[in-house]
Design a protein around this motif. Structure first.
Motif, PDB file in Angstrom:
ATOM      1  N   GLY A  77       0.792  -1.217   0.000  1.00  0.00           N
ATOM      2  CA  GLY A  77       0.000   0.000   0.000  1.00  0.00           C
ATOM      3  C   GLY A  77       0.826   1.269   0.000  1.00  0.00           C
ATOM      4  O   GLY A  77       0.368   2.321  -0.455  1.00  0.00           O
ATOM      5  N   LEU A  78       2.073   1.190   0.512  1.00  0.00           N
ATOM      6  CA  LEU A  78       2.947   2.360   0.575  1.00  0.00           C
ATOM      7  C   LEU A  78       3.969   2.387  -0.558  1.00  0.00           C
ATOM      8  O   LEU A  78       4.852   3.252  -0.566  1.00  0.00           O
ATOM      9  CB  LEU A  78       3.691   2.379   1.923  1.00  0.00           C
ATOM     10  N   SER A  79       3.857   1.461  -1.496  1.00  0.00           N
ATOM     11  CA  SER A  79       4.857   1.342  -2.558  1.00  0.00           C
ATOM     12  C   SER A  79       4.954   2.617  -3.394  1.00  0.00           C
ATOM     13  O   SER A  79       3.940   3.207  -3.771  1.00  0.00           O
ATOM     14  CB  SER A  79       4.523   0.157  -3.469  1.00  0.00           C
ATOM     15  N   THR A  80       6.189   3.010  -3.679  1.00  0.00           N
ATOM     16  CA  THR A  80       6.438   4.188  -4.514  1.00  0.00           C
ATOM     17  C   THR A  80       6.918   3.805  -5.909  1.00  0.00           C
ATOM     18  O   THR A  80       6.920   4.657  -6.806  1.00  0.00           O
ATOM     19  CB  THR A  80       7.493   5.090  -3.854  1.00  0.00           C
ATOM     20  N   ASN A  81       7.339   2.542  -6.092  1.00  0.00           N
ATOM     21  CA  ASN A  81       7.787   2.090  -7.406  1.00  0.00           C
ATOM     22  C   ASN A  81       7.591   0.577  -7.507  1.00  0.00           C
ATOM     23  O   ASN A  81       7.186  -0.079  -6.540  1.00  0.00           O
ATOM     24  CB  ASN A  81       9.255   2.467  -7.657  1.00  0.00           C
TER      25      ASN A  81
END
Length: 491
Positions: A77-81
């Motif tokens: 859910g917090l993934s940036t890439n």
């Protein structure tokens, strides 16, 4: 709850992938890897779960699985890439592998024989519930901004894992694991709460003590278990130097999981829109409606197995289920082949027949081998081998699921779609022969009775009669036991 974790992931990723592809600017190949890699990651978790549960117990292993999946959901859910997302996917896969392995083991070891089939058939029911929740999540968060919606879809998956971890803390430990630790007093309390009667509780405790090598007259609350281990040497006993009984059990459990997946269920569930499109349905709304029908059929018929497992028995449901699946696949393959030969022609009967065959196939699957694979494999392994044996069953199941889902398109392009389903039908026919030959009936048998049922393939019916006779003697229904006959069966 453990099955909902897997089902939710399957359902939510199918929709979230659309937004991930747009937001992170990834390729179709990367999306394929992202969706399919969970099966491989779960293998690691399932391999670790057996040993972990032998060390810390079944209950705390389920708590660990919930914590791992919670961490994975938050990371996704917090993934940036894409790389960050794959890391979260890896962690979540470990949690799924843990959960799928230990939950059926725990349910089987806590349940009395009268309701063990009902309770341990729940995984197939709640996988479908999880998939539905995933679809609902897709729809609910589809109205959010592009970079927020898919992260919420994945992050919400942490909620079931929290409920799981908290709920399990209020549940008792497995009585069989407690006995293996020498904690007879604690095991006796759990059995009193989870048995149909005081007499059954005493019989279950006596059976478990015998399996653990504890003398029958030993009734202390804490005892020293001879040869106590935390799982060391289990792999050698399972695969290197198995006894005839253990070898039969391993073949039956792994073969059950193999044929459950190899007979084509994931091809129809994952690619049913392609099948219906091939049959002649081109309208997208009609395709979606047919796919919903497949999911509804799969869910409804699962309850048939859940409520009849402990009344009808495992073998009748399994053999009927596989025979129905083979017949459905043959009809489906025939109709698709005819459609291929009349390309461009509108054949309403072929469309209707394809739809009916697909619905029948998933219905027969859910009535028998779908849920019973989990029940059967969790109840036939000896106590000392159960956790890691079930872990191997989950591994086979996940590998075959991954192979099937990643090869169907290439397969039907090579041999036509009708040919692909003829191939699955042939595999299913071999599976029916395997089930008829290798699987004894385990309805109403205690987990400790399995040592008598397995090992002599052609004698399992005689062994079942012997066990029933001994059960009647133990209940005071009359007759005399024949220990020499039991020894001969075990020889």
């Amino acid at each position: 709850m453990t099955s909902i974790l897997l089902g939710y992931d399957i359902g939510v990723m199918s929709g979230a992938a659309i937004y991930i592809e747009k937001d992170l600017k990834v390729t179709d190949t990367q999306i394929e890897i992202l969706l399919g890699i969970l099966n491989l990651y779960s293998l690691i978790g399932s391999a670790m779960a057996g040993r972990t549960s032998d060390w810390v117990g079944r209950r705390y292993t389920i708590v660990i699985s919930g914590a791992i999946f919670f961490t994975g959901a938050i990371l996704m859910g917090l993934s940036t890439n894409y790389t960050f997302l794959m890391c979260g996917r890896f962690v979540a896969g470990l949690g799924v592998g843990y959960a799928l392995t230990i939950a059926p083991v725990y349910a089987a070891e806590v349940s009395p024989a009268s309701s063990r089939g009902f309770l341990t058939s729940f995984p197939e029911v709640f996988v479908n519930v999880g998939i539905l929740l995933g679809y609902i999540s897709n729809y609910a968060f589809s109205f959010c901004a592009l970079d927020v919606g898919w992260r919420l879809m994945l992050g919400v998956g942490a909620i079931p894992s929290v409920i799981l971890a908290i709920g399990v803390l209020a549940m008792p430990e497995s009585p069989r694991w407690l006995v293996m630790q020498g904690r007879l007093g604690d095991a006796r309390q759990v059995l009193d709460k989870t048995s149909d009667s005081k007499e059954e509780s005493m019989l279950r405790l006596a059976d478990i003590k015998e399996a653990a090598g504890i003398p029958e007259d030993c009734n202390d609350d804490i005892v020293q278990v001879t040869g106590h281990s935390h799982g060391e040497g289990v792999w050698k006993e399972l695969f290197v130097h198995p006894t005839p009984t253990v070898l039969h059990i391993v073949i039956a459990a792994l073969g059950f999981h193999f044929f459950q997946q190899a007979s084509g269920i994931d091809a129809l569930v994952l690619y049913s829109p392609r099948v219906f499109e091939k049959a002649g349905i081109t309208n997208s709304n009609q395709l979606l409606l047919c796919t919903v029908g497949v999911g509804l059929s799969k869910t409804v018929f699962t309850f048939v197995a859940t409520f009849f497992l402990d009344r009808v028995g495992r073998r009748p449901l399994v053999l009927t289920s596989m025979a129905g699946m083979v017949a459905s696949l043959v009809c489906l393959g025939t109709s698709l082949t005819i459609v291929d030969q009349h390309e461009g022609a509108r054949m309403t009967w072929a469309v209707v027949l394809c739809l009916c065959c697909v619905l029948a196939f998933v219905g027969f699957f859910s009535t028998g081998i779908g849920p019973i694979a989990w029940v059967y494999s969790s109840e036939i392994f000896p106590l000392r081998l159960r956790a890691q044996g079930c872990g191997m069953g989950v591994a086979v199941n996940r590998v075959m699921s991954g192979v099937l889902s990643m090869t169907f398109i290439s397969l039907y392009k090579a041999i036509t779609m009708g040919g692909a389903f003829f191939l699955y039908a042939a595999i299913g026919a071999v599976g029916w022969i395997f089930f008829f030959t290798m699987l004894p009936e385990t309805q109403g048998r205690t987990l400790e009775d399995m040592e008598v049922l397995f090992g002599k393939f052609h004698k399992w019916r005689k062994a079942n009669k012997l066990l029933e006779k001994e059960r009647q003697v133990a209940r005071g229904d009359g007759g005399t036991s024949d220990p020499d006959n039991r020894v001969n069966l075990l020889a």
